[in-house]
Design a protein around this motif. Structure first.
Motif, PDB file in Angstrom:
ATOM      1  N   UNK A 886       0.850  -1.203   0.000  1.00 42.26           N
ATOM      2  CA  UNK A 886       0.000   0.000   0.000  1.00 42.26           C
ATOM      3  C   UNK A 886       0.880   1.245   0.000  1.00 42.26           C
ATOM      4  N   UNK A 887       1.950   1.215   0.792  1.00 44.79           N
ATOM      5  CA  UNK A 887       2.867   2.357   0.834  1.00 44.79           C
ATOM      6  C   UNK A 887       3.798   2.374  -0.384  1.00 44.79           C
ATOM      7  N   UNK A 888       3.688   1.340  -1.191  1.00 42.69           N
ATOM      8  CA  UNK A 888       4.416   1.226  -2.462  1.00 42.69           C
ATOM      9  C   UNK A 888       5.914   1.435  -2.313  1.00 42.69           C
ATOM     10  N   UNK A 889       6.455   0.695  -1.334  1.00 44.69           N
ATOM     11  CA  UNK A 889       7.922   0.674  -1.231  1.00 44.69           C
ATOM     12  C   UNK A 889       8.387  -0.452  -2.162  1.00 44.69           C
ATOM     13  N   UNK A 890       8.653  -0.086  -3.401  1.00 47.20           N
ATOM     14  CA  UNK A 890       8.760  -1.071  -4.488  1.00 47.20           C
ATOM     15  C   UNK A 890       9.823  -2.129  -4.258  1.00 47.20           C
ATOM     16  N   UNK A 891      10.907  -1.784  -3.570  1.00 45.90           N
ATOM     17  CA  UNK A 891      11.944  -2.804  -3.388  1.00 45.90           C
ATOM     18  C   UNK A 891      11.701  -3.663  -2.151  1.00 45.90           C
ATOM     19  N   UNK A 892      10.584  -3.419  -1.433  1.00 46.61           N
ATOM     20  CA  UNK A 892      10.301  -4.190  -0.221  1.00 46.61           C
ATOM     21  C   UNK A 892       9.203  -5.236  -0.422  1.00 46.61           C
ATOM     22  N   UNK A 893       8.575  -5.237  -1.599  1.00 43.05           N
ATOM     23  CA  UNK A 893       7.532  -6.236  -1.857  1.00 43.05           C
ATOM     24  C   UNK A 893       7.577  -6.646  -3.335  1.00 43.05           C
ATOM     25  N   UNK A 894       7.013  -7.811  -3.599  1.00 42.15           N
ATOM     26  CA  UNK A 894       6.929  -8.303  -4.991  1.00 42.15           C
ATOM     27  C   UNK A 894       5.506  -8.793  -5.230  1.00 42.15           C
ATOM     28  N   UNK A 895       5.150  -8.880  -6.486  1.00 40.45           N
ATOM     29  CA  UNK A 895       3.788  -9.346  -6.800  1.00 40.45           C
ATOM     30  C   UNK A 895       3.533 -10.774  -6.332  1.00 40.45           C
ATOM     31  N   UNK A 896       4.515 -11.718  -6.529  1.00 39.24           N
ATOM     32  CA  UNK A 896       4.286 -13.073  -5.989  1.00 39.24           C
ATOM     33  C   UNK A 896       4.049 -13.078  -4.478  1.00 39.24           C
ATOM     34  N   UNK A 897       4.705 -12.171  -3.772  1.00 41.81           N
ATOM     35  CA  UNK A 897       4.514 -12.079  -2.312  1.00 41.81           C
ATOM     36  C   UNK A 897       3.068 -11.694  -1.997  1.00 41.81           C
ATOM     37  N   UNK A 898       2.564 -10.679  -2.711  1.00 40.40           N
ATOM     38  CA  UNK A 898       1.176 -10.229  -2.497  1.00 40.40           C
ATOM     39  C   UNK A 898       0.199 -11.332  -2.884  1.00 40.40           C
ATOM     40  N   UNK A 899       0.516 -12.012  -3.976  1.00 43.28           N
ATOM     41  CA  UNK A 899      -0.349 -13.106  -4.446  1.00 43.28           C
ATOM     42  C   UNK A 899      -0.490 -14.186  -3.369  1.00 43.28           C
ATOM     43  N   UNK A 900       0.641 -14.552  -2.742  1.00 45.32           N
ATOM     44  CA  UNK A 900       0.624 -15.566  -1.687  1.00 45.32           C
ATOM     45  C   UNK A 900      -0.110 -15.058  -0.451  1.00 45.32           C
ATOM     46  N   UNK A 901       0.107 -13.779  -0.125  1.00 42.92           N
ATOM     47  CA  UNK A 901      -0.580 -13.194   1.044  1.00 42.92           C
ATOM     48  C   UNK A 901      -2.091 -13.213   0.828  1.00 42.92           C
ATOM     49  N   UNK A 902      -2.535 -12.835  -0.375  1.00 41.09           N
ATOM     50  CA  UNK A 902      -3.972 -12.832  -0.684  1.00 41.09           C
ATOM     51  C   UNK A 902      -4.531 -14.246  -0.636  1.00 41.09           C
ATOM     52  N   UNK A 903      -3.725 -15.215  -1.089  1.00 43.81           N
ATOM     53  CA  UNK A 903      -4.157 -16.617  -1.045  1.00 43.81           C
ATOM     54  C   UNK A 903      -4.359 -17.061   0.406  1.00 43.81           C
ATOM     55  N   UNK A 904      -3.437 -16.655   1.286  1.00 47.39           N
ATOM     56  CA  UNK A 904      -3.559 -17.014   2.709  1.00 47.39           C
ATOM     57  C   UNK A 904      -4.792 -16.370   3.338  1.00 47.39           C
ATOM     58  N   UNK A 905      -5.068 -15.118   2.977  1.00 42.53           N
ATOM     59  CA  UNK A 905      -6.287 -14.449   3.464  1.00 42.53           C
ATOM     60  C   UNK A 905      -7.503 -15.249   3.019  1.00 42.53           C
ATOM     61  N   UNK A 906      -7.481 -15.674   1.736  1.00 42.31           N
ATOM     62  CA  UNK A 906      -8.591 -16.479   1.206  1.00 42.31           C
ATOM     63  C   UNK A 906      -8.738 -17.789   1.955  1.00 42.31           C
ATOM     64  N   UNK A 907      -7.609 -18.466   2.247  1.00 42.25           N
ATOM     65  CA  UNK A 907      -7.643 -19.728   2.998  1.00 42.25           C
ATOM     66  C   UNK A 907      -8.279 -19.525   4.367  1.00 42.25           C
ATOM     67  N   UNK A 908      -7.867 -18.420   5.031  1.00 47.09           N
ATOM     68  CA  UNK A 908      -8.390 -18.140   6.381  1.00 47.09           C
ATOM     69  C   UNK A 908      -9.887 -17.875   6.331  1.00 47.09           C
ATOM     70  N   UNK A 909     -10.331 -17.095   5.348  1.00 47.68           N
ATOM     71  CA  UNK A 909     -11.759 -16.765   5.243  1.00 47.68           C
ATOM     72  C   UNK A 909     -12.590 -18.007   4.896  1.00 47.68           C
ATOM     73  N   UNK A 910     -12.057 -18.855   4.027  1.00 45.08           N
ATOM     74  CA  UNK A 910     -12.768 -20.096   3.703  1.00 45.08           C
ATOM     75  C   UNK A 910     -12.910 -20.991   4.929  1.00 45.08           C
TER      76      UNK A 910
END
Length: 1736
Positions: A886-910
């Protein structure tokens, strides 16, 4: 009779002797040296005859106490029911064996081909493969099969046969048998285990010891063939041929006497051999010196082996006696029984002796259950010694006694007995441990650096025996079994402890590792143990007590491992108000090992305890305090982190060895006992530990703890990149731990469910073939994957076409189970699967979010794992990750990282949704959604808040679908918590909202499509209006087009042009139509320049390939040479061998081609094994555009425009009748003949010529009066190319050296033209295609160029030669002066004759002073009369050829029938008395026979004159009758062909008499000469059976015609003629043109003119051959049920013939594309080590 009397007398004498054994031995000592090892080589069969008469017959007389025939008859009367119930056939290497996947107890249970064909398993799911030799058929073994243990041949007739056998046997016979067996078996053992310094016993010693010895050379696997040949040539001064024979026999038999001489001479030879062999390898050949008497006795001992097998085959009682003698303990207590002596001496025996001993064991001890058990006990007792001998031996395992383990250890009851009584598990593992002790380091762990690969491979073979023992687990456990099994397990655990933590690696800093560490040995060991570990667990799970004790023992072993790093002091770590008390360890800085078999076995046993419910009793066996799960999980966690760090490129300096280890750690070959078990152990720890503590431990080991605590920062881009990669891997691990539940025991799933999920995820990547699926799935100990049971449920099968293979596609309803983070995906598979699913969803317009699937619930023991998804540390980690985005610190995050985080959120909600649906909100403690909204909300930094913000971020647009889905899930969970309505309604609303979104998207797409369609229609309407306006304004121009085109045609009068279109479609004669097309302007494929084809321009050429062919042959075994008969001027009627010229149709300038060809020659010479692809010496090259194989070029010749003045033609026709034409041609030939003779400088001939000219000047020149013209003049380059092509055709066609002056050069050009047309016609007929319009443009261009090239040949050759050829050819049809010995009309092919005559007749017009050729009108009449004459001759040929087909003609009416009857009566009159019993024929048979000739003639004249054919001939729908009428019309023949004989009655009457009066015809009609029938039989490939096992059966009965030994043969089937050959074997090599070649090469030279198509039956592979040095493999036309070929029978599935693929092979052969296919396949393959095709 004297011999038989002698045998009975001898046996009586032995019976009466006080010491029978000594008497027999004395006789053997006297006779054996007189039979074996004599100075002169015995004739074939002589030695065997003496052995039978002098030795074996007396022994059999002694055994039966009378004549053996009488004794045997009595024995068989008593034992009438004793037919063998077990097959016991011993397999040779390469023999095909069968196993039933439905009924076999294990994969080692196999049937020979005969038993399989007669068994019930033929209709089951069977597998076939090639035996490595040494096993035997299990037919009749009740323990080997679940059902159908016996084939129909070995089905036991009665159940009591075995029980009553012993008492039926005569006691006297039994006693004699025991005496003889004891004596001869000891004699055999003594002779075979002979040491060099031994002496013969007193009885066997010769009376006079001669000083004659043998120098015997033994086989070993260290010295190559060439080494041994070289050594023998140097040491014993033999020639190379003799040395090769010796070497082949040494390799086959294991030893050979290479010298017979005095002791001193043999010792010198031995020293020479040793010295010479040591020069090459630092190891001498094994050589022994044996006395001739010893050698003779050893030879007889081997012969006794086969005799024993014969004797024990007579009766079960005799077999029992033999077994008892073999196993009975000797009188001396320190000595071994006879079978033990032979076993323990096995490694010292040579190959031939080993085979005899093993076969003797097979046919005796292994055929009886009790003796098999006793033998197994002996085998186990000596197991360690046998394996040590095998490991130090250099021979292959299939000829070692250790290979017999498979026969005894795979029998379930025997295996259990051996465990209980022989402690076999402990024995095997102790043996392995002893062999590998040298690899232990100071920490008592294995270290394989610098190990001996060959020895290590031999040690691994011992693990097979452990697998065999464990192959079928017990259904009932006895206490003894428990004790011995656990004892074996304990020893096994000690072995695993030596692997635990072996070969540790430490991260390299600064400098790259200098020497890559050895890693393959460790993983090879792991792969060997993979199934054994699974089997041990399987055995443990079948008994609760064993399982608990095994866990206890395994835990104790793990605790005792010296490498456990539990020694460092624990420290505290803090995060989210949680404290973790753990020992510090950093994977990136301290040693770590990927090998943890004990930890992984413990994890497997723990899950089995949970699955069986025995977990409740665990505290009674292991103190819960000792089960520290933090420490148990630590080692597996380190492995996972190591893999992650390697993936993050942190270990680059450690080299490729570590990358390879990590690859195999997660690969299908190892993962089930490595990566999967590590995940299992982490899941166990997660279920037992506090979730926050567990995640803190994970963060610590991933070295991310300080980063997520905010205590660590860096500006180094490399470090930041590594942190990001590690974060991705850490999130992925949490996804796996929480989401991967498809393990029996962790959740309630079956093995089928597990396989189904694997298959679903594999098919989500792409549709896959069955074999690819099998390779990608882990197999069990029986090499089965359970794929067949699930594949039909989840996928649909798409059958293959004529190439490729069948594919499975996933059914749509299973797409919802796709998990993008499936833990068995490799990184490339993950990317491919994700991309494929996104594309599919885009295509279908469905929800694009790749949301996590709903997993099955955990078992109670693992249910606490889900707490990880709602613990504080988890929320904290996700918040920190999303905050960075969200703060867009581009060298501190990657798209695969966000993808995995979103997947974990989905797992928890399911998970939360699932729990809320199954119980009330107040009962559910899982509160992820509440924490996600609450934690950090006071600062606007809650997880939910970040998710909402991310939706609008452009940098995360790719994840929008997933973010939206997660937010919707939050709403669903919120509604469930508030209970605002029934659960179902939320699901419905949710789906409705999704549907409404989809409907909107669909509506939008439809609106856009309609708008585009309207726009297109508007533009089309505008264009149409513009076209109409243009036509209106230029109407005058359009009206004038036809007039102007007709006016411009001034070459002919207007009247002659006004002809009906159909009338002008005549290619021959005075009514010939116009040439419709010449070559258009063509573009050179090399320089891309365009050029017209003109006679005086630079030459344009077509690529072409000339090859000899037998595609049309009617006599396959025949070869043609110029030395015999009238070939090549006259092609025989059987078309034995032709010359085919094909072209790919690509055009080049001649100069461009020459430059290209030179460049190809220069570059190809430097290429490795270029001679396999193209033959430079014979002018071969690859087409620059399509890579077709070529060996010449055809110059393009412009078609001569022949515009006939029809009025003139009509006038000429009135004067030039056939009779007049024949007279004129004869006169011309007579006159020309004088000039030919005058050329020979004979004065007399010159005077005769002058006189003759004066006499018949008018007749001689009259041929010129019907019109002549000047012949075309060709440019120099065209003439040069005409020569190039003609020379190639001549050289290839006649297999001769290039010779431009040979008189047959033009003849071969005409022949190749005719043969190529016939081949094309044959192919079109075979495929049911129309004669015209079916050929591709390239084929048509090639044919047209070939015909024009052949026509131009007369212009570049000596006119006198062409004239002579014409005269000789014409003499077949009409009398020609001074031409004799012409072949009869039955002996020539008339289409070849027609082409030759038509293309050579213009040479008659040549005058001395001026070059002339016939005018268009003259040519038209020449063509017409030649065609009519040849057609009539061919019709008579057809009539005569069908003389013995007794077809009685019906009473037909009409002109045709009348004309035919008249012709028949004339022919019958001239051949009277030679055709008995035939009174008529059918008109149809002649018409049917003549059609192929007319079709070829139509193609020929079409290409020669360019006149278009009738449209109807381009249609395939034409019936033979209408086709005949159209062909006759086009060729200017009467539709009633018999009318020709009426029209030319005056001429034909005399011709018929001449044709039928030839002596060859009377011979043929008497049956003394082979006659060719018409129409020709179309050659096809042989018929193959539908089921491949039928072919294998045929191959199994194949006997090599040249040898009778037992060596492996390669039966190879010729697909052209059906002959079975012995390929790739020295026994069937023959001389071909002075060179040794194999059977296939020699056969192809005759059968296919050098081209061969062979099916190697045992390898299930087609071999294409084209010359002695070139060939290539090609897929066989047999497919399994999954649409795949199976070369080498690797998969072994049942195979069935695919007609389409077989037809493709036929098409390839008919089109002469075999050479091209070989060249292309070799071009693709980069051949390092060429195959010697000539030896096939």
């Amino acid at each position: 009779m004297a011999e038989s009397l002698n045998g009975v007398q001898l046996s009586t004498k032995w019976q009466e002797a006080s010491d029978r054994g000594a008497a027999i031995l004395r006789y053997l000592g006297e006779q054996v040296p007189l039979i074996y090892c004599l100075e002169r080589e015995p004739q074939q069969g002589e030695e065997e005859q003496k052995v039978e008469e002098r030795l074996l017959y007396p022994l059999e007389c002694f055994l039966f106490g009378e004549d053996p025939c009488v004794g045997l008859e009595k024995l068989q009367q008593h034992n009438s029911s004793s037919s063998a119930q077990q097959c016991g056939r011993v397999f040779k290497e390469g023999e095909t064996v069968y196993s039933c996947r439905d009924c076999a107890i294990d994969p080692t249970c196999v049937l020979c081909i005969e038993c399989f064909q007669k068994s019930v398993h033929k209709s089951h799911r069977y597998k076939m493969h090639a035996s490595s030799g040494g096993g035997f058929c299990d037919c009749g073994d009740l323990e080997a099969w679940k059902t159908g243990p016996c084939c129909s041949q070995h089905d036991p007739g009665t159940a009591v046969a075995m029980e009553t056998e012993e008492c039926v046997m005569d006691p006297g016979l039994q006693a004699r048998a025991r005496t003889l067996a004891r004596l001869l078996l000891r004699y055999t053992a003594d002779m075979l285990v002979w040491e060099e310094n031994n002496d013969l016993s007193e009885e066997l010693k010769p009376k006079v010891k001669e000083d004659t010895y043998f120098c015997v050379l033994y086989n070993d696997e260290h010295h190559s063939y060439d080494h041994v040949i070289y050594t023998l040539q140097r040491a014993i001064a033999c020639d190379q041929n003799q040395a090769q024979i010796y070497t082949a026999l040494i390799d086959k038999e294991g030893r050979k006497a290479v010298k017979r001489d005095t002791l001193r001479s043999c010792e010198d030879a031995r020293d020479n051999i040793r010295r010479n062999s040591e020069h090459i390898i630092q190891r001498p050949l094994r050589v022994e010196i044996l006395h001739t008497a010893v050698m003779a006795h050893q030879s007889f001992a081997l012969r006794l082996g086969a005799w024993f097998q014969k004797i024990i085959g007579y009766s079960v009682g005799l077999r029992e006696v033999f077994c008892q003698v073999a196993l009975e303990p000797p009188t001396d207590t320190d000595k071994l029984c006879l079978i033990s002596r032979l076993m323990l001496h096995d490694a010292k025996l040579y190959k031939g002796a080993r085979k005899v001993v093993h076969e003797l064991i097979f046919t005796s001890l292994l055929m009886d259950t009790e003796y098999k058990r006793q033998f197994a006990m002996k085998f186990t007792e000596h197991y360690k010694q046998l394996q040590e001998d095998f490991i130090s031996d250099d021979h292959q395992r299939n000829i070692s006694i250790t290979a017999l383990s498979v026969q005894i250890y795979t029998v379930p009851t025997l295996a259990r007995q051996l465990i209980e009584e022989g402690n076999v598990i402990k024995v095997i593992i102790d043996t392995v441990m002893e062999m590998m002790r040298e690899h232990l380091d100071n920490n008592h762990r294995f270290h394989f650096q610098g190990h001996n690969p060959d020895k290590f491979f031999r040690v691994q073979v011992i693990f097979h025996d452990l697998r065999y023992i464990l192959i079928s687990k017990p259904s009932v456990w006895t206490e003894a079994m428990r004790v011995k099994f656990l004892e074996g397990l304990s020893v096994f655990l000690r072995f695993l402890c030596c692997m635990q933590g072996m070969e540790e690696v430490k991260r390299q800093f600064g400098q790259h590792v200098e020497v890559e560490p050895e890693w393959e040995a460790g993983f090879t060991l792991q792969m060997q143990l993979r199934h054994i570990l699974a089997m041990f667990q399987d055995w443990c799970s079948s008994d609760e007590r064993v399982l608990l004790l095994a866990f206890q023992e395994c835990h104790r072993a793990l605790m005792s491992c010296s490498n456990q790093p539990f020694r460092s002091e624990p420290a505290d770590s803090y995060m989210c108000k949680q404290i973790l008390h753990s020992r510090p360890y950093r994977v990136s800085q301290e040693p770590v090992s990927i090998h943890l078999p004990v930890s992984r076995l413990l994890a497997g046993l723990y899950v089995l305890l949970c699955q069986t419910g025995a977990i409740q009793f665990l505290p009674d066996f292991v103190d819960p305090v000792q089960l520290n799960f933090t420490e148990l999980a630590d080692q597996p966690l380190r492995c996972v982190v190591l893999a992650a760090q390697v993936g993050a490129d942190m270990w680059r300096r450690n080299g490729l060895s570590l990358v390879s280890q990590v690859y195999y750690y997660q690969d299908v070959k190892c993962r089930d006992e490595m990566f999967d078990k590590d995940v299992m152990m982490l899941q166990i720890a997660a279920s037992k530990m506090d979730p926050n503590h567990f995640l803190m431990l994970v963060l610590l080991r991933f070295e991310l703890f300080d980063i997520f605590n905010g205590n660590c920062s860096s500006k180094d881009q490399e470090v930041l990149k590594q942190w990001n990669r590690l974060t991705e891997q850490m999130l992925y691990l949490i996804i796996v731990i929480v989401g991967e539940r498809y393990v029996p025991g962790i959740s309630h799933v079956t093995k089928e469910d597990v396989t189904m999920r694997e298959v679903i995820h594999l098919l989500c990547i792409e549709p896959m073939a069955h074999s690819s699926l099998v390779k990608s799935l882990p197999d069990n100990e029986s090499h089965e994957t359970v794929l067949e049971t699930v594949i039909s449920k989840v996928a649909t099968f798409k059958k293959p076409g004529v190439s490729g293979h069948g594919l499975y596609e996933l059914k749509k309803e299973f797409l919802k189970e796709f998990n993008p983070f499936f833990y068995h995906y490799s990184r490339p598979q993950h990317s491919k699967a994700e991309e494929a699913q996104k594309k599919r969803r885009n295509r279908e317009g469905s929800n694009k979010a790749l949301c996590p699937p709903v997993p099955p619930p955990f078992c109670p023991a693992f249910s606490k794992i889900v707490r990880l998804l709602c613990c504080d540390v988890f929320i904290h980690v996700l918040r920190r990750i999303l905050q960075k985005a969200v703060e867009d610190r581009s060298n501190r995050w990657t798209e695969p990282m966000i993808q995995r985080a979103l997947h974990l959120v989905g797992q928890a909600l399911l998970e939360e949704k699932t729990q809320l649906e199954s119980s009330g909100a107040e009962e559910v403690t899982f509160d992820f959604s509440l924490k996600a909204q609450r934690t950090g909300s006071e600062h606007g930094k809650s997880l939910f808040h970040f998710l909402n913000k991310m939706k609008s971020l452009p940098s995360l647009e790719a994840q929008n679908d997933m973010i939206t889905w997660n937010l919707q899930m939050f709403e669903v969970v919120k509604c469930l918590r508030e209970k605002s309505g029934p659960v179902a309604s939320f699901a419905v609303d949710h789906s409705k909202s999704e549907e409404s979104v989809q409907d909107k998207e669909k509506a939008e797409r439809k609106r856009k499509a309609d708008a585009a369609k309207a726009h297109r229609q508007k533009i089309m309407a505008q264009m149409s209006a513009m076209q109409k306006n243009f036509i209106e304004s230029h109407k005058m121009l359009y009206d004038n087009v036809p007039e102007s085109s007709s006016q411009s045609d001034t070459a002919t009068p207007a009247e002659s042009c006004v002809m009906d279109v159909d009338e002008s479609r005549v290619a021959v004669g005075p009514q010939q139509g116009f040439c419709s097309s010449d070559w258009a302007a063509l573009t050179c494929i090399l320089c891309q320049e365009e050029q017209e084809v003109q006679a005086q321009a630079a030459a344009m050429v077509l690529t072409a390939c000339v090859q000899r062919s037998t595609v049309l042959t009617q006599n396959r075994a025949k070869t043609l040479t110029t030395k015999e008969g009238c070939y090549p001027l006259f092609m025989p009627a059987d078309l034995a061998v032709g010359t085919h010229t094909g072209s790919c149709g690509h055009v080049m300038h001649a100069t461009c081609w020459q430059k290209y060809f030179e460049a190809v020659q220069n570059t190809t010479r430097n290429r490795l094994h270029a001679e396999l692809i193209i033959d430079l010496e014979n002018g071969e090259y690859m087409c620059p555009l399509c890579k077709s194989l070529c060996n010449t070029v055809i110059p393009l010749i412009p078609v001569e425009p022949s515009r006939i003045n029809y009025e003139n033609a009509e006038l000429v026709g009135q004067h030039l009748t056939l009779e007049r034409w024949v007279q004129i041609i004869s006169s011309r030939i007579r006159g020309l003949r004088v000039t030919w003779e005058a050329d020979n400088n004979s004065e007399a001939a010159a005077e005769e010529a002058t006189a003759l000219f004066d006499e018949c000047q008018a007749d001689f020149r009259s041929i010129l009066s019907f019109g002549v013209q000047e012949p075309p003049k060709f440019s120099r380059s065209i003439s040069e190319m005409l020569g190039v092509c003609a020379t190639t055709v001549h050289r290839v066609g006649l297999q001769t050296a290039p010779n431009d002056l040979c008189p047959y050069v033009p003849v071969m050009s005409w022949n190749t033209c005719a043969y190529t047309i016939q081949a094309i016609e044959n192919m079109l007929q075979e495929e049911g295609k129309a004669l015209f319009g079916s050929l591709q443009n390239r084929q048509l261009s090639g044919l047209k160029a070939l015909v024009q090239f052949s026509a131009a040949q007369r212009l570049r050759c000596s006119q006198a030669v062409v004239q002579k050829h014409f005269a000789d050819m014409l003499a077949v049809l009409v009398p020609v002066p001074n031409v004799e010995n012409t072949p009869s009309i039955l002996e020539v092919d008339f289409f070849h004759l027609l082409v030759g005559l038509v293309l050579s007749i213009p040479a008659l017009y040549q005058e001395e002073a001026v070059d002339l050729q016939p005018s268009a009108v003259s040519t038209a009449f020449n063509h017409l009369y030649l065609l009519h004459l040849v057609t009539m001759a061919h019709m008579v040929q057809i009539l005569l050829a069908s003389h013995d087909c007794a077809v009685i003609g019906m009473a037909e009416e009409g002109d045709e029938a009348q004309a035919a009857a008249e012709l028949f009566s004339v022919v019958f009159q001239h051949t009277d008395g030679l055709r008995p019993g035939v009174s008529g024929f059918t008109v149809e048979s002649v018409k049917r026979g003549v059609i192929p000739f007319l079709r070829c003639a139509a193609l020929f004249f079409n290409c020669l004159t360019g006149v278009p054919p009738p449209e109807e001939l381009s249609s395939t729908a034409e019936s033979p009758d209408s086709q005949l009428a159209l062909l006759c019309s086009y060729l200017s023949l009467p539709s009633n062909l018999f009318q020709l004989f009426q029209d030319y009655r005056d001429v034909v009457t005399t011709l018929l008499k001449r044709w039928c009066g030839n002596t060859a015809i009377s011979k043929a009609l008497k049956g003394e000469m082979h006659i060719i029938r018409y129409p020709h039989k179309r050659n096809r490939l042989i018929d193959l059976p539908e089921d491949y096992s039928v072919l294998l059966n045929q191959a199994s009965h194949f006997k090599c015609p040249s040898s009778s030994d037992d060596e492996r043969k390669h039966p190879t089937l010729c697909l052209l003629c059906g002959v079975m050959l012995c390929a790739q074997s020295s026994c069937c090599q023959v001389q071909l043109n002075g060179e040794e070649v194999g059977a296939c090469t020699a056969h192809a030279a005759v059968c296919g003119a050098g081209v061969g198509m062979f099916l190697r039956v045992r390898e299930c592979e087609i071999v294409l051959m084209a010359s002695k040095t070139r060939g290539s493999p090609y897929p066989a036309p047999y497919l399994d049920d999954y649409g795949e070929t199976d070369p080498q029978l690797g998969r072994g599935n049942p195979l069935h013939l695919c007609p389409e693929r077989y037809h493709k092979l036929l098409h390839m052969w008919h089109q002469h594309c075999v050479l091209e296919e070989i060249a292309r396949s070799l071009e693709v393959l980069n051949v390092m080590f060429p195959f010697e095709w000539q030896m096939l």
